[in-house]
Design an enzyme around this catalytic site. Structure first.
Site, PDB file in Angstrom:
ATOM      1  N   PHE A 138       1.042  -1.164   0.358  1.00 57.30           N
ATOM      2  CA  PHE A 138      -0.014  -0.047  -0.402  1.00 57.30           C
ATOM      3  C   PHE A 138       0.812   1.326   0.164  1.00 57.30           C
ATOM      4  CE2 PHE A 138      -2.312   3.761   1.708  1.00 57.30           C
ATOM      5  CZ  PHE A 138      -3.537   3.608   0.935  1.00 57.30           C
ATOM      6  N   ASP A 223       9.485   3.322   2.256  1.00 58.46           N
ATOM      7  CA  ASP A 223       8.236   3.609   2.569  1.00 58.46           C
ATOM      8  C   ASP A 223       8.194   3.758   4.144  1.00 58.46           C
ATOM      9  OD1 ASP A 223       5.265   4.736   3.175  1.00 58.46           O
ATOM     10  OD2 ASP A 223       4.423   4.375   1.134  1.00 58.46           O
ATOM     11  N   LYS A 252       1.861  10.687   7.164  1.00 58.86           N
ATOM     12  CA  LYS A 252       1.264  10.702   8.441  1.00 58.86           C
ATOM     13  C   LYS A 252       1.438  11.829   9.344  1.00 58.86           C
ATOM     14  CE  LYS A 252      -1.044   7.039   6.887  1.00 58.86           C
ATOM     15  NZ  LYS A 252      -1.088   5.962   5.978  1.00 58.86           N
TER      16      LYS A 252
HETATM   17  C1  LIG Z   1      -0.832   6.000   4.276  1.00 59.57           C
HETATM   18  C2  LIG Z   1      -0.086   5.500   3.557  1.00 59.57           C
HETATM   19  C3  LIG Z   1      -0.018   5.773   2.571  1.00 59.57           C
HETATM   20  C4  LIG Z   1      -0.553   7.040   1.737  1.00 59.57           C
HETATM   21  O1  LIG Z   1      -0.298   8.249   2.513  1.00 59.57           O
HETATM   22  P1  LIG Z   1      -1.615   9.763   2.005  1.00 59.57           P
HETATM   23  O2  LIG Z   1      -1.711  10.323   3.105  1.00 59.57           O
HETATM   24  O3  LIG Z   1      -3.044   8.241   2.734  1.00 59.57           O
HETATM   25  O4  LIG Z   1      -0.868   9.537   0.489  1.00 59.57           O
HETATM   26  C5  LIG Z   1       1.295   5.412   1.471  1.00 59.57           C
HETATM   27  N1  LIG Z   1       2.535   4.222   2.421  1.00 59.57           N
HETATM   28  C6  LIG Z   1       1.481   3.234   3.198  1.00 59.57           C
HETATM   29  C7  LIG Z   1       2.678   3.004   3.582  1.00 59.57           C
HETATM   30  C8  LIG Z   1       1.059   4.954   3.820  1.00 59.57           C
HETATM   31  O5  LIG Z   1       0.645   3.941   4.553  1.00 59.57           O
END
Ligand SMILES: *Cc1c(COP(=O)(O)O)cnc(C)c1O
Length: 402
Positions: A138, A223, A252
């Protein structure tokens, strides 16, 4: 049906299916609904609220900065951005960062950087660069990103997708190495897959990826939008394996729970592919975002939240593992980020989530079988105990019922 729910359903796109409770206030780890019922937040908005709701330091910084200078665009210098980025790169051990707003935008930035770096350093023919990604990943919701998702619900009807990505099973370093071609510029993975159900790879996986990337002269991009900033009991999940990526994606929690702040952090070698005009964002790195980002990092440091996550996370996992219920198939995670996988033949994770809400616990199911427990890192032992008592009660009640 409640008026707030029916209004939302009438005028908002139906791209979410919320738990039917209506939250109107929050402070710290506690959230209140419109009827005055109190809930312990064990979801933290997917780690965006790692500092808890309305942290006084973040609110103070936000108010002060908003009334001084909030948005001016990167067409000018300000005293605020450099201070934030200097702190950020110092914590990661990398050199340079590019500020954006949402996680997906920072992922897009990493993809652009990796491709351009590949064309310039690996002699990849134009428009042929490939990035290796993991199945069940994700990374956000842009069309490029969902193009390499393995979740049909994210992709259905949104193509065409351009390619440029190769998918390998998560946690398997041999498969990853076998997928490398002369066109490969980078590997992009989550150190622990959050949305896939808090999936922890075999120990040594990140170290193996580091070695593979070194051997083949390609970039290792992590990520850590969800796993970063203390969530796993280290500042960054890659620190569990004593390695460093070439590029790191954060978001986040970087926004202190009040504002979207994200960044792509990288070595100077990678980041130098960007020159004026090659990439940007109207809001990225604005003074308000910079002030909030800096204060978030300082707060995590001053309140020793990384250490707290490691300590209380171990306790949380132990308590969840000790629940005697044949409904529970697996308890996994790191730090204050634990997934409980339930037997799919019994009560659904969604139903358990509703049961927990009834008891005053906010959690969230993922993929129908996993319940996530990821409270704000500011949670106290007593608050955690309050929550665990109720989690245990819900599991035991459902176990006895079947
Ligand atoms: C939430 C998330 C994203 C995307 O972040 P948004 O602020 O919703 O665009 C990307 N990578 C990971 C691992 C995430 O948990």
């Amino acid at each position: 049906m409640n008026e707030f729910i029916s209004r939302e359903k009438r005028v908002c796109a139906a791209n979410y299916d919320p738990v039917p409770i209506i939250l109107s206030e929050a402070q710290g780890v506690w959230v209140k609904d419109t009827a005055g019922k109190r809930y312990l937040d064990m979801m933290s908005a997917y780690s965006a609220v790692s500092l808890g709701h309305g942290h006084p330091r973040i609110l103070k910084t936000m108010m002060e900065q908003a009334s001084k200078l909030a948005v001016i665009s990167r067409a000018y210098y300000t005293p605020y951005l450099g201070a934030f980025i200097e702190k950020l790169v110092g914590l990661t051990g990398l050199d340079v960062a590019l500020p954006m707003n949402t996680g997906a935008e920072a992922v897009e930035t990493a993809i652009k950087a990796s491709r351009r770096w590949g064309y310039r350093n690996r002699n990849i023919p134009a428009n042929k660069a490939e990035i290796i990604v993991a199945a069940e990943n994700f990374h956000g919701r842009t069309t490029t990103i969902i193009g390499f998702s393995s979740e049909e619900a994210y992709r259905d009807g949104f193509g065409p997708f351009d390619g440029g990505f190769r998918t390998v099973p998560f946690g398997n370093a041999e498969a990853l190495e076998a997928a490398i071609t002369p066109h490969t510029c980078a590997v992009l993975v989550e150190p622990i897959q959050g949305e896939a159900g808090i999936v922890v790879p075999p120990e040594g996986y990140l170290k193996q990826i580091r070695e593979i990337c070194n051997r083949h002269g390609i970039l290792m991009i992590l990520d850590e939008v969800q796993s970063g900033l203390g969530r796993t009991g280290r500042w960054f999940a890659f620190q569990h394996e004593g390695i460093k990526p070439d590029g790191l994606i954060l978001g986040k929690a970087l926004g202190g729970g009040v504002y979207p702040v994200s960044a792509f952090v990288a070595t100077r070698d990678v980041m130098q592919v960007f020159n004026p005009g090659s990439h940007g964002s109207t809001f990225g790195g604005n003074p308000l975002a910079a002030a909030i980002g800096l204060e978030s990092l300082r707060t995590i440091e001053d309140e020793r939240l990384v250490e707290r996550s490691a300590e209380l996370g171990g306790y949380l996992a132990d308590r969840l593992k000790s629940i005697r219920s044949n409904m529970i198939k697996d308890v996994r995670g790191k730090g204050l980020w634990i997934g409980v996988e339930v037997d799919p033949s019994g009560v659904s994770a969604r139903q358990l989530c509703l049961d927990l809400a009834e008891e005053g616990i906010l959690s969230k199911d993922t993929h129908e079988t996993v319940l996530r427990f990821a409270p704000p890192l500011t949670i106290s032992r007593d608050e955690l105990d309050w929550g665990l008592e109720r989690v245990e009660r819900v599991f035991l009640r459902r176990t006895q019922a079947v």
